[in-house]
Structures are given as C-alpha cells and as structure tokens.
Design a protein around this motif. Structure first.
Motif, PDB file in Angstrom:
ATOM      1  N   LEU A  99      -1.179   2.428   8.650  1.00 53.23           N
ATOM      2  CA  LEU A  99      -0.075   1.497   8.901  1.00 53.23           C
ATOM      3  C   LEU A  99      -0.539   0.242   9.619  1.00 53.23           C
ATOM      4  O   LEU A  99       0.136  -0.792   9.565  1.00 53.23           O
ATOM      5  CB  LEU A  99       1.022   2.197   9.710  1.00 53.23           C
ATOM      6  CG  LEU A  99       1.741   3.356   9.010  1.00 53.23           C
ATOM      7  CD1 LEU A  99       2.767   3.998   9.933  1.00 53.23           C
ATOM      8  CD2 LEU A  99       2.399   2.892   7.716  1.00 53.23           C
ATOM      9  N   GLY A 100      -1.690   0.309  10.298  1.00 50.53           N
ATOM     10  CA  GLY A 100      -2.233  -0.870  10.963  1.00 50.53           C
ATOM     11  C   GLY A 100      -3.102  -1.730  10.070  1.00 50.53           C
ATOM     12  O   GLY A 100      -3.724  -2.691  10.536  1.00 50.53           O
ATOM     13  N   GLY A 101      -3.171  -1.403   8.784  1.00 55.70           N
ATOM     14  CA  GLY A 101      -4.004  -2.153   7.851  1.00 55.70           C
ATOM     15  C   GLY A 101      -3.439  -3.523   7.530  1.00 55.70           C
ATOM     16  O   GLY A 101      -2.338  -3.893   7.966  1.00 55.70           O
ATOM     17  N   PRO A 102      -4.168  -4.312   6.728  1.00 56.95           N
ATOM     18  CA  PRO A 102      -3.765  -5.703   6.445  1.00 56.95           C
ATOM     19  C   PRO A 102      -2.660  -5.846   5.410  1.00 56.95           C
ATOM     20  O   PRO A 102      -2.226  -6.969   5.131  1.00 56.95           O
ATOM     21  CB  PRO A 102      -5.069  -6.332   5.938  1.00 56.95           C
ATOM     22  CG  PRO A 102      -5.809  -5.199   5.313  1.00 56.95           C
ATOM     23  CD  PRO A 102      -5.481  -3.992   6.144  1.00 56.95           C
TER      24      PRO A 102
ATOM     25  N   LEU B  72       3.218  -4.528   3.202  1.00 54.73           N
ATOM     26  CA  LEU B  72       4.234  -3.475   3.086  1.00 54.73           C
ATOM     27  C   LEU B  72       3.537  -2.156   2.818  1.00 54.73           C
ATOM     28  O   LEU B  72       2.601  -2.089   2.011  1.00 54.73           O
ATOM     29  CB  LEU B  72       5.201  -3.801   1.938  1.00 54.73           C
ATOM     30  CG  LEU B  72       6.223  -2.729   1.542  1.00 54.73           C
ATOM     31  CD1 LEU B  72       7.213  -2.479   2.670  1.00 54.73           C
ATOM     32  CD2 LEU B  72       6.962  -3.139   0.257  1.00 54.73           C
ATOM     33  N   SER B  73       3.982  -1.102   3.508  1.00 52.59           N
ATOM     34  CA  SER B  73       3.482   0.253   3.276  1.00 52.59           C
ATOM     35  C   SER B  73       4.655   1.126   2.866  1.00 52.59           C
ATOM     36  O   SER B  73       5.741   1.018   3.439  1.00 52.59           O
ATOM     37  CB  SER B  73       2.840   0.830   4.547  1.00 52.59           C
ATOM     38  OG  SER B  73       1.810  -0.015   5.023  1.00 52.59           O
ATOM     39  N   ILE B  74       4.424   2.007   1.892  1.00 53.04           N
ATOM     40  CA  ILE B  74       5.488   2.902   1.450  1.00 53.04           C
ATOM     41  C   ILE B  74       4.918   4.290   1.171  1.00 53.04           C
ATOM     42  O   ILE B  74       3.712   4.464   0.989  1.00 53.04           O
ATOM     43  CB  ILE B  74       6.198   2.400   0.167  1.00 53.04           C
ATOM     44  CG1 ILE B  74       5.247   2.490  -1.046  1.00 53.04           C
ATOM     45  CG2 ILE B  74       6.747   1.007   0.332  1.00 53.04           C
ATOM     46  CD1 ILE B  74       5.945   2.394  -2.391  1.00 53.04           C
TER      47      ILE B  74
ATOM     48  N   VAL C 253       9.252   3.339   4.639  1.00 52.53           N
ATOM     49  CA  VAL C 253       8.689   1.986   4.537  1.00 52.53           C
ATOM     50  C   VAL C 253       8.209   1.517   5.904  1.00 52.53           C
ATOM     51  O   VAL C 253       8.711   1.952   6.945  1.00 52.53           O
ATOM     52  CB  VAL C 253       9.717   0.969   3.972  1.00 52.53           C
ATOM     53  CG1 VAL C 253      10.092   1.312   2.554  1.00 52.53           C
ATOM     54  CG2 VAL C 253      10.953   0.891   4.852  1.00 52.53           C
ATOM     55  N   HIS C 254       7.248   0.608   5.878  1.00 52.46           N
ATOM     56  CA  HIS C 254       6.731  -0.026   7.097  1.00 52.46           C
ATOM     57  C   HIS C 254       6.245  -1.404   6.679  1.00 52.46           C
ATOM     58  O   HIS C 254       5.508  -1.532   5.696  1.00 52.46           O
ATOM     59  CB  HIS C 254       5.590   0.803   7.693  1.00 52.46           C
ATOM     60  CG  HIS C 254       4.997   0.230   8.946  1.00 52.46           C
ATOM     61  ND1 HIS C 254       4.105  -0.832   8.933  1.00 52.46           N
ATOM     62  CD2 HIS C 254       5.156   0.567  10.244  1.00 52.46           C
ATOM     63  CE1 HIS C 254       3.746  -1.106  10.178  1.00 52.46           C
ATOM     64  NE2 HIS C 254       4.367  -0.278  10.991  1.00 52.46           N
ATOM     65  N   ALA C 255       6.650  -2.442   7.378  1.00 54.51           N
ATOM     66  CA  ALA C 255       6.258  -3.798   6.991  1.00 54.51           C
ATOM     67  C   ALA C 255       5.944  -4.632   8.217  1.00 54.51           C
ATOM     68  O   ALA C 255       6.470  -4.388   9.310  1.00 54.51           O
ATOM     69  CB  ALA C 255       7.363  -4.463   6.168  1.00 54.51           C
ATOM     70  N   ARG C 256       5.087  -5.613   8.012  1.00 55.55           N
ATOM     71  CA  ARG C 256       4.740  -6.528   9.094  1.00 55.55           C
ATOM     72  C   ARG C 256       5.895  -7.480   9.417  1.00 55.55           C
ATOM     73  O   ARG C 256       6.054  -7.914  10.552  1.00 55.55           O
ATOM     74  CB  ARG C 256       3.507  -7.357   8.703  1.00 55.55           C
ATOM     75  CG  ARG C 256       2.220  -6.532   8.613  1.00 55.55           C
ATOM     76  CD  ARG C 256       1.064  -7.386   8.146  1.00 55.55           C
ATOM     77  NE  ARG C 256      -0.186  -6.634   8.246  1.00 55.55           N
ATOM     78  CZ  ARG C 256      -0.942  -6.573   9.328  1.00 55.55           C
ATOM     79  NH1 ARG C 256      -0.568  -7.219  10.413  1.00 55.55           N
ATOM     80  NH2 ARG C 256      -2.056  -5.880   9.344  1.00 55.55           N
TER      81      ARG C 256
ATOM     82  N   ALA D 190       0.853  -1.184   0.000  1.00 54.09           N
ATOM     83  CA  ALA D 190       0.000   0.000   0.000  1.00 54.09           C
ATOM     84  C   ALA D 190       0.888   1.234   0.000  1.00 54.09           C
ATOM     85  O   ALA D 190       1.846   1.332   0.760  1.00 54.09           O
ATOM     86  CB  ALA D 190      -0.922   0.002   1.213  1.00 54.09           C
ATOM     87  N   CYS D 191       0.559   2.177  -0.889  1.00 55.17           N
ATOM     88  CA  CYS D 191       1.304   3.426  -0.987  1.00 55.17           C
ATOM     89  C   CYS D 191       0.404   4.576  -0.556  1.00 55.17           C
ATOM     90  O   CYS D 191      -0.753   4.650  -0.992  1.00 55.17           O
ATOM     91  CB  CYS D 191       1.786   3.637  -2.414  1.00 55.17           C
ATOM     92  SG  CYS D 191       2.641   5.210  -2.680  1.00 55.17           S
ATOM     93  N   SER D 192       0.910   5.448   0.298  1.00 60.36           N
ATOM     94  CA  SER D 192       0.098   6.557   0.793  1.00 60.36           C
ATOM     95  C   SER D 192       0.502   7.872   0.146  1.00 60.36           C
ATOM     96  O   SER D 192       1.657   8.069  -0.208  1.00 60.36           O
ATOM     97  CB  SER D 192       0.248   6.687   2.312  1.00 60.36           C
ATOM     98  OG  SER D 192       1.533   7.156   2.657  1.00 60.36           O
ATOM     99  N   GLY D 193      -0.472   8.773   0.026  1.00 59.32           N
ATOM    100  CA  GLY D 193      -0.261  10.122  -0.466  1.00 59.32           C
ATOM    101  C   GLY D 193      -1.229  10.467  -1.581  1.00 59.32           C
ATOM    102  O   GLY D 193      -1.586   9.598  -2.370  1.00 59.32           O
TER     103      GLY D 193
END
Length: 381
Positions: free
Chosen positions: A122-125, A128-130, A348-351, A97-100
């Motif tokens: 960031l707490g979503g399923p 990887l978030s970027i 970046v943020h990853a589980r 998932a990419c935000s912005g």
C-alpha cells in the motif's frame, strides 16, 4: 591475563523485497503449504503460474512488483502477488495495483509478515490499490492501514432462471452429505422448472427479448479496444484498455477452466456500431458468473437482456454478478431483485481522496475482470 577476541554474529533482519525469477520455486512451496487442499499441486504448474502472472503479464511494472517476505535466516515465508493496470482518471493516466493471492507461513505470520507485506504494498508508488478477493480479516488489515471497503462493489445480484435446479445445487454445495439425494432429485427439478417456466407469465423466469435489432458476434480485442474510448467516456475512472492487454486478458481468463467455460459476445447496434460486450463463466453447476458488462448508455438494458438470453439458451440455472452503480436500472428492468453480499469483499486504497470518492460514488468502471477474483490460482491445486 589474555582476552579472547569476542565472536561477533551478524544478524539479518526480516525484509520485504521484490519477487525475482530465483524466488519462484520457494514461492510455489509457500503457496502449496498455505493453500494445500485435498490434493497437492503439481510443482511445475504452480511455478509456471507464479512466473506467468507475476513476472510476464503485459502490465508488468518493475516499480510495483509482486512481493516476498524474507525472514532473518533468508527464508521466504510470505508472498503477495501484485498486478498493475493502466487507468484513466479525469482524462489523465494513473496506475492501479491489484493484490492477491496473499500467503504467509504460520511461523512468518506470527512475526507480522502479513502486515509487513500489505504495508509495503500500500506504500508503493501506485495511485490506486484494490483487491476484490478479501475476507473479513483482510478487510481489517486494509482499514487499519488506511484502506476502505468499497461497499457498492461488495454487493451482488442474482437473476434466477431455473429456481428448482438452482436450489438443489445450492443445497448440495452447502450440505455435502445430501448430494446423493440432490442427484436423485435432479429429474424432478427439471420437471418443476419446465412447468414453472410454462405457467408463469410476464417474463418471471424467461428473460425478455430486446426490441432493438442488435447483432451479437465473437469477441475481437482489436474492435473492443477501438470502441473503448467512446464506451468508457462516461466514467471518471476506468481502465486504459489496449488491444494487446485485452487479448492477454481473454486468453488468461479462458484458461481458468475450474470456473467453467468463459463465454463472451460483443454486440453491435442496427447501424453496425459496437455498443458493448459481456463476459461470464458458465460454471460446472450451471451458474453464470458475470465478469464484465460494457454498454453504451443508449443500449444498457438491451445488452444486459442479451446476456440473460444467452445464459438461458445455454441452460444456466441463474445469472449472478457484482453490483455496479450503472447496472441498477438494467437489473431492475430485468427482474434481478435479489441482492446479497458477494462472497468476497472489494477494498480500495488511494493516494488522493478524489480517486476513492469516485469509486464510492459509482463513477468508476471496475469489474471482476479488472481484479483478482477470476484468476486461476485455485485451479493449480
């Protein structure tokens, strides 16, 4: 003595919830108020952008939607666009998932709306978030919530082609009061660059021509998608490109005319095999902003050189892009020696820690075309 029944007032609580089609007008108003420039956005155009990029893209995933912040009175005071892309990590599918863009009204910001939106995202399923459009404030929030700065992808590179013209444009951009002087000196810049390119030898300014017999042609999403499994095999983490997604991506990127003309070519080797492609915007100031380079390992330098030659033929003053680990050797061979911090940060943020480890170790294929930096949000104003 009689007791008057107590009047009970039900208080709403501020909340984060998915964006719906009914929210589009309110979200457009938030974006207009937060990002208003010297001129206002056309409401219909801004609303169409929100609908097209948040609710209608081919990767739309209802489990990972764009988000809105709603205050205690039920008013929308914040918005976070989220796009989802299918990825492959160690041969298995994951979701990125990419935000912005990220926008909160001042009154909502004072109540922590930005933190609430980002924490919910960031707490979503997603695995990887970027984001690749962050500033220092965004970086602080991400790191407070467990995210990390991708330092490699927060660096940039540049290859000067016409240094005098580039310098004059840079001065005019940084010092608007000097723009009339810069405009008057443009013919002198052209003469200086012409003389320098004639006198300097060994490809100091002119890109070197490839010794390989490569054939360039127009981008074809079907051919790109067919070659992608072979071209991407060397990275632990990479997008799972398909024909429909690539066609949508190229179409959307082409519509962002504020960044200039989108130029892209795919490259075949002497045997007719697709060896890679490149994408860049040639900005109104004649700077080539690289969005993506794809190359098989045997033709990395040649495809990079093809990009430089193409930009040079079109009159670019410089070519610049974001640093990726596999580009280091082609950058060195093609005299791209000036490195600088990119204007925006990659976060970046990853589980799973091994996913972020792959990003930091340069084992991930993540380009500007895979983030939000290129999106035409600013063009709506």
């Amino acid at each position: 003595m009689s007791l008057e029944p107590a009047r009970v007032r039900i208080l709403r609580r501020q909340s984060i919830r998915p964006l719906t089609s009914n929210d589009i007008a309110a979200v457009a108003a938030v974006l207009e108020r937060v990002f208003r420039s010297d001129r206002s956005a056309a409401p219909d155009r801004l609303a169409d952008y929100v609908r097209r990029m948040c609710l209608d893209p081919p990767g739309y995933d209802p489990e990972i939607p764009s988000l809105v912040y709603e205050d205690a009175q039920g008013r929308i005071g914040g918005f976070l666009r989220v796009s989802v892309q299918r990825m492959i990590f160690d041969g298995r599918p994951i979701r990125m998932a990419c935000s912005g863009p990220f926008a909160t009204l001042p009154e909502a910001r004072a109540k922590g709306a930005g933190v609430f939106l980002l924490r919910h995202f960031l707490g979503g399923p997603q695995d990887l978030s970027i984001t690749d459009g962050a500033n220092d404030q965004g970086r602080y929030l991400w790191e407070q919530l467990g995210g990390q700065t991708a330092h490699l992808h927060s660096l940039g590179w540049i290859r000067l082609l016409r240094p005098a013209a580039f310098a004059s444009q840079y001065i005019g951009r940084k010092h608007p009061a000097l723009r009339p002087v810069v405009s008057m000196s443009r013919p002198l810049s052209v003469l200086l660059d012409g003389a320098a390119r004639s006198l300097l030898k060994n490809g100091m300014l002119r890109p070197a021509r490839s010794t390989e017999k490569l054939v360039e042609e127009d981008l074809a999403p079907e051919a790109m998608a067919a070659a992608w499994p072979r071209l991407s095999a060397r990275w632990r983490l990479h997008p799972d490109y398909g024909k429909s997604y690539l066609a949508w991506l190229l179409d959307e990127m082409s519509s962002v005319t504020s960044r200039g003309q989108l130029i892209g070519r795919q490259v075949r080797d002497s045997n007719g095999k697709l060896s890679g492609w490149y994408l860049y915007y040639l900005s109104p100031s004649r700077i080539a902003e690289v969005m993506q380079i794809v190359a098989d390992e045997s033709n990395e330098n040649e495809i990079f050189a093809s990009l430089l030659l193409d930009a040079d033929r079109r009159g670019a003053t410089a070519v610049q892009g974001r640093l990726e680990a596999w580009l280091i050797d082609p950058l060195y061979r093609n005299r791209c020696r000036s490195y600088h911090r990119a204007p925006t940060l990659a976060l970046v943020h990853a589980r799973r820690s091994e996913v972020t480890a792959a990003v930091h170790a340069g084992q991930a294929f993540l380009t500007r075309a895979d983030g939000e930096w290129w999106t035409g949000f600013r063009e709506q104003f």
